[in-house]
Design a protein around this motif. Sequence first.
Motif, short mmCIF file in Angstrom:
data_model
loop_
_atom_site.label_atom_id
_atom_site.label_comp_id
_atom_site.label_asym_id
_atom_site.label_seq_id
_atom_site.Cartn_x
_atom_site.Cartn_y
_atom_site.Cartn_z
N ILE A 1 11.55 5.81 2.51
CA ILE A 1 12.58 5.86 1.55
C ILE A 1 13.67 6.90 1.70
O ILE A 1 14.75 6.66 1.51
N ALA A 2 13.03 7.99 2.50
CA ALA A 2 14.18 8.89 2.95
C ALA A 2 15.26 8.53 3.98
O ALA A 2 16.47 8.43 3.69
N ASP A 3 14.64 7.62 4.67
CA ASP A 3 15.58 6.82 5.81
C ASP A 3 16.54 5.95 5.02
O ASP A 3 17.99 5.87 5.22
N ASP B 1 0.80 -1.33 0.03
CA ASP B 1 0.20 -0.01 0.04
C ASP B 1 0.74 1.29 0.11
O ASP B 1 0.59 2.31 -0.67
N GLU B 2 1.87 1.22 0.63
CA GLU B 2 2.99 2.31 0.66
C GLU B 2 3.40 2.62 -0.78
O GLU B 2 3.39 3.74 -1.24
N LEU B 3 3.83 1.58 -1.60
CA LEU B 3 4.52 1.70 -2.85
C LEU B 3 3.19 2.06 -3.88
O LEU B 3 3.55 2.96 -4.63
N GLU B 4 2.14 1.58 -3.57
CA GLU B 4 0.92 2.01 -4.44
C GLU B 4 0.51 3.85 -4.11
O GLU B 4 0.76 4.36 -5.09
N ALA B 5 0.71 3.87 -2.75
CA ALA B 5 0.61 5.68 -2.50
C ALA B 5 1.74 6.36 -3.16
O ALA B 5 1.47 7.50 -3.95
N LEU C 1 1.22 7.47 2.68
CA LEU C 1 2.27 8.30 1.85
C LEU C 1 3.12 8.83 2.78
O LEU C 1 4.42 8.70 2.31
N GLY C 2 2.91 9.36 3.75
CA GLY C 2 3.97 9.89 4.82
C GLY C 2 4.93 8.85 5.35
O GLY C 2 6.17 9.21 5.50
N ARG C 3 4.23 7.55 5.65
CA ARG C 3 5.17 6.63 6.14
C ARG C 3 6.23 5.89 5.01
O ARG C 3 7.24 5.87 5.29
N THR D 1 -6.18 9.02 5.43
CA THR D 1 -5.52 7.74 5.57
C THR D 1 -4.56 7.82 4.45
O THR D 1 -3.79 7.05 4.74
N PHE D 2 -4.99 8.16 3.42
CA PHE D 2 -3.87 8.15 2.25
C PHE D 2 -2.63 8.97 2.66
O PHE D 2 -1.60 8.64 2.43
#
Length: 82
Positions: free
Chosen positions: A66-68, A26-30, A59-61, A54-55
């Motif tokens: 990715i930034a980490d 779901d994170e990849l899809e976001a 997306l924030g997660r 929720t989206f």
Amino acid sequence: MAPKADLFKPRGIPISDLEQVGLDADELEALRLADLLGLNQREAGRVMEVSRPTFGRILGRARRKIADALVNGKAIQIGKSR
């Protein structure tokens, strides 16, 4: 949509020497909807059948993970949360 690859890592470092960050489907899809297709959060939430807040959390997660990985030289494992 299934990714073409499920692991990304810094070049030249064996995977066994790297910490990994897990990116859920779901994170990849976001990320795909917002950052690749350019949908706003309301539109993307409709596509994923979740509310706009929720989206935004999903997306924030994803962006934090990715930034980490980029900043701290970690591998990104897609489809597994760590």
